[in-house]
Design a protein around this motif. Structure first.
Motif, PDB file in Angstrom:
ATOM      1  N   ASP A   1       0.854  -1.172   0.000  1.00  0.00           N
ATOM      2  CA  ASP A   1       0.000   0.000   0.000  1.00  0.00           C
ATOM      3  C   ASP A   1       0.898   1.232   0.000  1.00  0.00           C
ATOM      4  OD1 ASP A   1      -2.532  -1.323   0.174  1.00  0.00           O
ATOM      5  OD2 ASP A   1      -2.054  -1.791   2.262  1.00  0.00           O
ATOM      6  N   VAL A   2       0.584   2.194  -0.857  1.00  0.00           N
ATOM      7  CA  VAL A   2       1.374   3.413  -0.972  1.00  0.00           C
ATOM      8  C   VAL A   2       0.475   4.606  -0.669  1.00  0.00           C
ATOM      9  CG1 VAL A   2       2.713   4.890  -2.547  1.00  0.00           C
ATOM     10  CG2 VAL A   2       2.916   2.400  -2.683  1.00  0.00           C
ATOM     11  N   SER A   3       0.981   5.501   0.155  1.00  0.00           N
ATOM     12  CA  SER A   3       0.260   6.720   0.521  1.00  0.00           C
ATOM     13  C   SER A   3       0.944   7.907  -0.140  1.00  0.00           C
ATOM     14  CB  SER A   3       0.269   6.888   2.044  1.00  0.00           C
ATOM     15  OG  SER A   3      -0.331   8.098   2.416  1.00  0.00           O
ATOM     16  N   LEU A   4       0.189   8.663  -0.934  1.00  0.00           N
ATOM     17  CA  LEU A   4       0.710   9.869  -1.566  1.00  0.00           C
ATOM     18  C   LEU A   4       0.295  11.063  -0.719  1.00  0.00           C
ATOM     19  CD1 LEU A   4      -0.280   9.107  -5.267  1.00  0.00           C
ATOM     20  CD2 LEU A   4       1.916   8.677  -4.153  1.00  0.00           C
ATOM     21  N   ARG A   5       1.273  11.883  -0.346  1.00  0.00           N
ATOM     22  CA  ARG A   5       0.998  13.060   0.487  1.00  0.00           C
ATOM     23  C   ARG A   5       1.787  14.242  -0.050  1.00  0.00           C
ATOM     24  NH1 ARG A   5      -1.704  11.820   5.111  1.00  0.00           N
ATOM     25  NH2 ARG A   5      -0.879  13.569   6.278  1.00  0.00           N
ATOM     26  N   GLU A   6       1.420  15.435   0.397  1.00  0.00           N
ATOM     27  CA  GLU A   6       2.114  16.634  -0.060  1.00  0.00           C
ATOM     28  C   GLU A   6       2.447  17.539   1.115  1.00  0.00           C
ATOM     29  OE1 GLU A   6      -0.366  18.986  -2.691  1.00  0.00           O
ATOM     30  OE2 GLU A   6      -2.144  18.063  -1.846  1.00  0.00           O
ATOM     31  N   ALA A   7       3.482  18.360   0.913  1.00  0.00           N
ATOM     32  CA  ALA A   7       3.912  19.339   1.917  1.00  0.00           C
ATOM     33  C   ALA A   7       4.782  20.376   1.223  1.00  0.00           C
ATOM     34  CB  ALA A   7       4.695  18.664   3.036  1.00  0.00           C
ATOM     35  N   GLY A   8       4.514  21.642   1.456  1.00  0.00           N
ATOM     36  CA  GLY A   8       5.339  22.714   0.912  1.00  0.00           C
ATOM     37  C   GLY A   8       5.482  22.697  -0.589  1.00  0.00           C
ATOM     38  N   GLY A   9       4.444  22.240  -1.311  1.00  0.00           N
ATOM     39  CA  GLY A   9       4.509  22.190  -2.765  1.00  0.00           C
ATOM     40  C   GLY A   9       5.229  20.966  -3.319  1.00  0.00           C
ATOM     41  N   TRP A  10       5.664  20.078  -2.463  1.00  0.00           N
ATOM     42  CA  TRP A  10       6.339  18.849  -2.888  1.00  0.00           C
ATOM     43  C   TRP A  10       5.403  17.674  -2.669  1.00  0.00           C
ATOM     44  CZ3 TRP A  10      12.117  18.719  -0.997  1.00  0.00           C
ATOM     45  CH2 TRP A  10      12.796  19.817  -1.513  1.00  0.00           C
ATOM     46  N   ALA A  11       5.625  16.601  -3.426  1.00  0.00           N
ATOM     47  CA  ALA A  11       4.827  15.381  -3.296  1.00  0.00           C
ATOM     48  C   ALA A  11       5.719  14.252  -2.778  1.00  0.00           C
ATOM     49  CB  ALA A  11       4.223  15.007  -4.639  1.00  0.00           C
ATOM     50  N   PHE A  12       5.130  13.411  -1.936  1.00  0.00           N
ATOM     51  CA  PHE A  12       5.862  12.296  -1.336  1.00  0.00           C
ATOM     52  C   PHE A  12       5.047  11.015  -1.437  1.00  0.00           C
ATOM     53  CE2 PHE A  12       7.073  16.184   0.809  1.00  0.00           C
ATOM     54  CZ  PHE A  12       8.456  16.120   0.782  1.00  0.00           C
ATOM     55  N   ALA A  13       5.731   9.910  -1.546  1.00  0.00           N
ATOM     56  CA  ALA A  13       5.094   8.596  -1.511  1.00  0.00           C
ATOM     57  C   ALA A  13       5.707   7.837  -0.345  1.00  0.00           C
ATOM     58  CB  ALA A  13       5.326   7.842  -2.810  1.00  0.00           C
ATOM     59  N   SER A  14       4.849   7.179   0.424  1.00  0.00           N
ATOM     60  CA  SER A  14       5.308   6.408   1.589  1.00  0.00           C
ATOM     61  C   SER A  14       4.704   5.019   1.547  1.00  0.00           C
ATOM     62  CB  SER A  14       4.844   7.067   2.899  1.00  0.00           C
ATOM     63  OG  SER A  14       5.303   8.377   3.011  1.00  0.00           O
ATOM     64  N   MET A  15       5.479   4.045   2.004  1.00  0.00           N
ATOM     65  CA  MET A  15       4.959   2.688   2.143  1.00  0.00           C
ATOM     66  C   MET A  15       5.461   2.104   3.450  1.00  0.00           C
ATOM     67  SD  MET A  15       7.108   0.678  -0.752  1.00  0.00           S
ATOM     68  CE  MET A  15       8.408  -0.378  -0.187  1.00  0.00           C
ATOM     69  N   LYS A  16       4.582   1.374   4.105  1.00  0.00           N
ATOM     70  CA  LYS A  16       4.922   0.800   5.399  1.00  0.00           C
ATOM     71  C   LYS A  16       5.882  -0.361   5.201  1.00  0.00           C
ATOM     72  CE  LYS A  16       2.723  -0.419   9.719  1.00  0.00           C
ATOM     73  NZ  LYS A  16       1.451  -0.624  10.404  1.00  0.00           N
ATOM     74  N   GLU A  17       6.944  -0.364   5.973  1.00  0.00           N
ATOM     75  CA  GLU A  17       7.911  -1.452   5.945  1.00  0.00           C
ATOM     76  C   GLU A  17       7.288  -2.687   6.579  1.00  0.00           C
ATOM     77  OE1 GLU A  17      11.577  -2.491   5.207  1.00  0.00           O
ATOM     78  OE2 GLU A  17      10.557  -1.240   3.767  1.00  0.00           O
ATOM     79  N   LYS A  18       7.917  -3.812   6.396  1.00  0.00           N
ATOM     80  CA  LYS A  18       7.431  -5.052   7.016  1.00  0.00           C
ATOM     81  C   LYS A  18       7.180  -4.817   8.498  1.00  0.00           C
ATOM     82  CE  LYS A  18       8.017  -7.450   3.265  1.00  0.00           C
ATOM     83  NZ  LYS A  18       6.936  -7.646   2.382  1.00  0.00           N
TER      84      LYS A  18
END
Length: 115
Positions: A81-98
């Protein structure tokens, strides 16, 4: 855009040095509701293919899946599962580690849209 996401996922899955946070990185979810067609599909890259499905466009949630070769000739279906988020005009993708007992760790990377 697809190249940026493939690069992100490749780095997340194969990178040498990992950067972790205790939750998805960014200030607020990235609403991709109007861009679902651009995100979904099978993305081909030199080392294989990823299939991406948007699970909640307004919250920027994706499911990314692939087939990985394990050992001899065994093939294993993997997904994250990947979560797309933004902050300060930038975009980030996060995924939970095992799963780590007692602590959540999210691998994250900055992504940039390109068409």
């Amino acid at each position: 855009m697809k190249r940026a996401c493939v690069l992100l996922l490749t780095l997340c899955l194969c990178g040498c040095s990992a950067v972790y946070s205790t939750g998805p990185f960014g200030e607020k979810p990235w609403n991709i509701e109007r861009e679902i067609a651009e995100w979904e599909g099978t993305w081909i890259y030199p080392d294989g293919a990823l299939t991406v499905a948007v699970t909640d466009g307004s919250s920027g949630l994706l499911k990314v899946a692939w087939v990985e070769k394990k050992g001899g000739n065994d093939l294993k279906f993997e997904s994250v599962d990947v979560s797309l988020r933004e902050a300060g005009g930038w975009a980030f993708a996060s995924m939970k580690e095992k799963e780590q007992p007692g602590q959540d760790q999210y691998l994250w990377a900055r992504i940039k849209m390109s068409k």
